[in-house]
Design a protein around this motif. Structure first.
Motif, short mmCIF file in Angstrom:
data_model
loop_
_atom_site.label_atom_id
_atom_site.label_comp_id
_atom_site.label_asym_id
_atom_site.label_seq_id
_atom_site.Cartn_x
_atom_site.Cartn_y
_atom_site.Cartn_z
N GLN A 328 66.90 74.26 -1.04
CA GLN A 328 67.22 72.75 -1.24
C GLN A 328 68.17 72.48 -0.12
OE1 GLN A 328 67.69 70.67 -5.09
NE2 GLN A 328 68.02 72.86 -5.62
N ALA A 329 69.13 73.22 0.11
CA ALA A 329 70.21 73.02 1.29
C ALA A 329 69.24 72.66 2.69
CB ALA A 329 71.05 73.92 1.43
N GLY A 330 68.62 73.67 2.93
CA GLY A 330 67.67 73.58 4.34
C GLY A 330 66.89 72.29 4.34
N GLU A 331 66.23 71.94 3.33
CA GLU A 331 65.23 70.69 3.09
C GLU A 331 66.20 69.48 3.11
OE1 GLU A 331 62.03 68.18 2.89
OE2 GLU A 331 62.40 70.51 3.43
N LEU A 332 67.46 69.58 2.73
CA LEU A 332 68.09 68.44 2.74
C LEU A 332 68.89 68.25 4.27
CD1 LEU A 332 69.73 65.96 1.31
CD2 LEU A 332 71.59 67.34 0.75
N SER A 333 69.11 69.26 4.83
CA SER A 333 69.56 69.31 6.15
C SER A 333 68.48 68.78 7.22
CB SER A 333 69.90 70.52 6.76
OG SER A 333 70.36 70.79 8.12
N ARG A 334 67.31 68.88 6.97
CA ARG A 334 66.20 68.60 7.78
C ARG A 334 66.04 66.99 7.41
NH1 ARG A 334 63.80 73.57 6.67
NH2 ARG A 334 63.28 73.17 4.62
N ARG A 335 66.12 66.76 6.25
CA ARG A 335 65.98 65.24 6.03
C ARG A 335 67.01 64.34 6.68
NH1 ARG A 335 62.83 63.47 1.97
NH2 ARG A 335 64.30 61.76 1.24
N LEU A 336 68.37 64.91 6.51
CA LEU A 336 69.36 64.20 7.03
C LEU A 336 69.64 64.37 8.71
CD1 LEU A 336 72.16 64.81 4.38
CD2 LEU A 336 70.82 62.80 4.80
N ASN A 337 68.68 65.02 9.13
CA ASN A 337 68.64 65.15 10.68
C ASN A 337 70.04 65.57 11.11
OD1 ASN A 337 65.98 64.37 11.10
ND2 ASN A 337 66.42 62.24 10.72
N GLY A 338 70.59 66.57 10.64
CA GLY A 338 72.04 67.13 11.21
C GLY A 338 73.21 66.48 10.66
N GLU A 339 73.00 65.33 9.81
CA GLU A 339 74.18 64.76 9.18
C GLU A 339 74.62 65.27 7.82
OE1 GLU A 339 73.26 60.56 8.99
OE2 GLU A 339 72.51 60.18 10.96
N ALA A 340 74.05 66.52 7.48
CA ALA A 340 74.60 67.01 6.47
C ALA A 340 76.18 67.86 6.71
CB ALA A 340 73.69 68.09 5.86
N ALA A 341 76.32 68.20 8.05
CA ALA A 341 77.51 68.69 8.42
C ALA A 341 78.53 68.22 7.65
CB ALA A 341 77.63 68.58 9.86
N GLY A 342 79.39 69.11 7.11
CA GLY A 342 80.65 68.92 6.41
C GLY A 342 80.49 68.74 5.03
N ARG A 343 79.51 68.29 4.43
CA ARG A 343 79.22 67.80 3.08
C ARG A 343 79.28 69.36 2.21
NH1 ARG A 343 74.95 63.03 1.85
NH2 ARG A 343 75.10 62.11 3.85
N ALA A 344 79.98 68.77 1.10
CA ALA A 344 80.32 69.93 0.05
C ALA A 344 78.86 70.60 -0.71
CB ALA A 344 81.13 69.61 -0.96
N PHE A 345 79.02 71.85 -0.32
CA PHE A 345 78.25 72.90 -1.24
C PHE A 345 78.88 73.65 -2.06
CE2 PHE A 345 75.82 76.52 -2.16
CZ PHE A 345 74.65 76.32 -1.99
N MET A 346 78.70 73.41 -3.41
CA MET A 346 79.53 73.93 -4.36
C MET A 346 78.68 74.94 -5.10
SD MET A 346 81.32 70.79 -5.96
CE MET A 346 81.98 69.45 -4.72
N ASN A 347 79.05 76.03 -5.30
CA ASN A 347 78.55 77.08 -6.21
C ASN A 347 79.60 77.85 -7.29
OD1 ASN A 347 79.04 78.66 -3.57
ND2 ASN A 347 79.33 80.11 -5.07
N THR A 348 79.28 78.40 -8.33
CA THR A 348 80.25 78.90 -9.34
C THR A 348 80.51 80.46 -8.98
OG1 THR A 348 78.61 79.61 -11.02
CG2 THR A 348 79.50 77.28 -11.25
N VAL A 349 81.20 80.88 -9.69
CA VAL A 349 81.80 82.21 -9.47
C VAL A 349 80.62 83.25 -9.62
CG1 VAL A 349 84.21 82.05 -9.77
CG2 VAL A 349 82.95 82.46 -11.76
N GLU A 350 79.56 82.82 -10.54
CA GLU A 350 78.52 83.83 -10.81
C GLU A 350 77.53 83.89 -9.69
OE1 GLU A 350 77.86 83.55 -15.72
OE2 GLU A 350 77.05 81.92 -14.51
N SER A 351 77.50 83.12 -8.90
CA SER A 351 76.58 83.21 -7.64
C SER A 351 76.96 84.34 -6.81
CB SER A 351 76.73 81.97 -6.67
OG SER A 351 76.20 80.74 -7.27
N ASP A 352 75.83 84.91 -5.90
CA ASP A 352 76.00 85.73 -4.99
C ASP A 352 76.93 85.29 -4.16
OD1 ASP A 352 75.13 87.27 -2.60
OD2 ASP A 352 73.30 87.97 -3.76
N LEU A 353 77.66 86.40 -3.45
CA LEU A 353 78.65 85.84 -2.53
C LEU A 353 78.16 85.43 -1.01
CD1 LEU A 353 81.47 88.74 -2.97
CD2 LEU A 353 81.39 86.48 -3.92
N ALA A 354 76.85 86.01 -1.01
CA ALA A 354 76.15 85.58 0.36
C ALA A 354 75.80 83.92 0.38
CB ALA A 354 74.90 86.33 0.46
N VAL A 355 75.75 83.22 -0.98
CA VAL A 355 75.24 81.92 -0.87
C VAL A 355 76.26 81.06 0.01
CG1 VAL A 355 75.19 79.87 -2.48
CG2 VAL A 355 74.00 82.07 -3.16
#
Length: 650
Positions: A328-355
């Motif tokens: 979804q993050a990749g698709e949103l970046s495409r939709r926003l034409n690069g304007e996604a920079a700096g927006r928060a991406f939140m994940n919880t501690v259960e996520s893979d550290l690579a996320v």
């Protein structure tokens, strides 16, 4: 404990108040002493909440919905009665998915919303999730304490005899239009229904015999997909049975051998349907003329996994909350034409550290939160309103949102400096535009399995256009290079001993610190504290500025279990596995409630006895096999038994 709510509301086994096993117990005593929710308890719980919430709201309306696990209506009816006895106008949606509750609440301008569900838990359990106006925030710890005190102070006889002074509004025929319009809006779905963007997609939709039955399938068909619904609600209340996301947690791939009689998914209808459709459409799939996937929800519809058939590998792969969030993050970046920079991406501690690293590589700003999509939603709305702080009250923050929006108007979804929030278990939160009854368009966000599914399928559509078939399946299957993940569960535990300061908490604090220093001495170890969840014991190991490992223990807020989690970047996988093997037996012994009857059945199986035959207990063996392996008390199981003997619990 001063909070009866878990990670998301209350959730336990249910019995009718008149059950002979509860003779002489009040509804509160049945909850506290027997660990069960009765219809009378739900009535009092809803009554106490209505009295608290209506005192702080201009609206008298509380919307209420449920998943279909209670076909008798005994428990859902109790919630409606409790609201009305508390003075609320109960706006009854009937069977509806969880995200529809805050959505319809916002549409109507109601004071709150209640969802009667136990989510992904077995059908014999039920509970309540609560949403607060104006934005659909969930209860935070201070709200939990206030509601807990109100419930404990109830005169249960007075509640039983109280008149239903509030009204009831039947909204069964009206909520669906609001819900459908939201998801069919191209700005929210990230797909244009008029172009049939999913025409090449063969989708098996599994609503887990729950609230998305007939709903998700219809909306996916609107985008042109060839949809086969499996495990729809049959009116018998068997939600999540051999269906839904819970059975797929921790599963990365599924082979055809897994789907044979006696295989681990040989009784899973959605996956069996996928196998049949693969055989029928093998040529089209091999030529990349079609794509076969399973859209898998839980009973209340706030969680979602995607299962995709890979013709080049000849197997199915499973995308959990981590993978679908990065897609979804990749698709949103495409939709926003690069304007996604700096927006928060939140994940919880259960996520893979690579996320977090994958999100940062797309110029998002990673934010780590404790378990619970409520923490993601809370932080997202703080960003939306420009409110700083760490309030522990959803009601207080909701009041701040009311004031901020009254003064300056609601922001648009596109202007909020937030992108995506995710949990490994399948919750995903993105903003969309919601049309209210008064004509205003406001941003809306919730854990919503269907919106996540639409947005991920939009990402898949884009990648199919960009990549050659072999590259496409590789990218979808692994949108980031995964690290090491270990989830080590113990069922039927003494949760109070794993709270901050408790004996199991202190024991594991010492054990983790010592074991980490032995197995990963090159890392700089630091104990992190999360203000939102102070009972979360979390040790982080850093390789320079980058987190390379995370070891943490916590009680489940929704199930009768506790867990030791291990997360590590790829180069540290071997050390992580060694830590896991060393720490788990002691953790098991420290938290295990050996006196629980279900624990005794489990331990009897571990010590060589037969698996429980009763259907309600048979799942114990299935769950323990995930932890111990199918051989039972071999290797890891023997270490657990030795630890139990040292702790004098066996």
């Amino acid at each position: 404990m001063d909070r009866i709510q878990g990670t998301d509301g209350i959730r336990r086994d249910v019995r009718r108040q008149e059950d002979p096993s509860l003779a002489g117990l009040s509804p509160g005593e049945a909850f506290a002493e027997r660990g069960v929710i009765t219809d009378a308890f739900l009535e009092g719980y809803a009554y106490a909440f209505a009295r608290l919430r209506l005192a702080a709201s201009d609206s008298r309306e509380v919307v209420v919905a449920w998943d279909p696990r209670d076909p008798s209506g005994a428990f859902t009816g109790a919630v409606v009665r409790g609201l009305r006895k508390g003075g609320a106008t109960a706006v009854v949606m009937g069977v509806a998915p969880t995200p529809a509750v805050p959505m319809y609440m916002m549409h109507r301008g109601a004071a709150a919303g209640l969802m009667v569900t136990a989510s992904h838990n077995p059908a014999g359990q039920n509970g309540v999730k609560i949403f607060l106006a104006p934005a659909g925030l969930k209860l935070l710890p201070d709200d939990d304490r206030e509601l807990t005190a109100a419930v404990r102070a109830l005169d249960w006889g007075a509640v039983r005899n109280a008149p239903e002074v509030g009204d009831e509004v039947d909204a069964r025929a009206t909520w669906r239009g609001v819900f459908d319009d939201f998801h069919k809006d191209p700005a929210n779905a990230w797909l244009d229904a008029g172009d049939a963007p999913l025409a090449d997609f063969i989708l098996v939709v599994d609503p887990a015999r729950g609230a998305y039955s007939g709903v998700a399938a219809d909306i996916l068909r609107a985008f042109g997909a060839r949809v086969h619904e499996v495990n729809a609600d049959g009116g018998e209340g068997r939600v999540n049975w051999r269906s839904g996301v819970a059975d797929l947690e921790g599963v990365a791939s599924i082979t055809f051998g897994d789907l044979t009689a006696g295989g681990r998914f040989g009784e899973y209808p959605a996956l069996m349907k996928l196998e049949g459709l693969q055989r029928k459409n093998d040529t089209a799939l091999a030529r990349s003329e079609a794509l076969l996937a399973g859209v898998i929800f839980d009973a209340d519809g706030d969680r979602f996994f995607l299962v995709v058939y890979d013709p080049s590998a000849g197997e199915f792969f499973v995308l959990s909350g981590d993978e679908v969030a990065i897609l979804q993050a990749g698709e949103l970046s495409r939709r926003l034409n690069g304007e996604a920079a700096g927006r928060a991406f939140m994940n919880t501690v259960e996520s893979d550290l690579a996320v977090a690293g994958a999100a940062a590589a797309m110029a998002y700003a990673p934010v780590l939160k404790p378990v619970g999509d409520k923490w993601i939603l809370t932080e997202a709305w703080r960003l939306g309103a420009g409110i700083k702080g760490t309030e522990q009250s959803g009601a207080a923050l909701s009041a701040q949102l009311e004031a901020a929006f009254a003064a300056g108007g609601w922001p648009s979804a596109a202007t909020i400096p937030y992108a995506i929030g995710c949990e490994e278990t399948g919750h995903a939160i993105t903003f969309g535009d919601l049309a209210r009854a008064d004509g205003a368009v406001v941003p809306f966000a919730a854990g919503n399995g269907l919106k996540a599914a639409l947005n991920v399928l939009a990402a898949v559509v884009s990648l199919r256009k960009e990549l050659a078939p072999e590259d496409f399946y590789r990218r979808v299957r692994a949108p980031f290079a995964p690290g090491y993940k270990g989830n080590n569960y113990v069922f039927f535990t003494r949760k109070d001993e794993l709270l901050d300061g408790g004996p199991a908490f202190e024991f594991m604090d010492r054990e983790i610190e010592a074991a980490a220093a032995r197995h990963a001495p090159k890392l700089k170890w630091k104990k992190l504290r999360f203000d939102e969840e102070p009972d979360l014991l979390y040790w982080a190991g850093y390789d320079g500025a980058r987190q390379a490992m995370g070891l943490f223990c916590r009680n489940s807020g929704t199930e009768d279990k506790s867990a030791l989690y291990v997360r590590a970047a790829g180069p540290w996988a071997e050390a992580a596995a060694a830590l896991e093997a060393e720490l788990y037996p002691g953790f098991y012994a420290a938290v295990k409630d050996a006196a629980d009857a279900r624990s005794r059945a489990e331990l009897a199986w571990l010590t060589g006895g037969p698996a429980p035959e009763d259907e309600s207990l048979r799942w114990i063996a299935e769950q323990i096999e995930r932890v111990m392996g199918p051989d039972g008390p071999a290797a890891r199981g023997e270490a657990v038994l030795a630890a139990l003997r040292r702790a004098k619990k066996l």
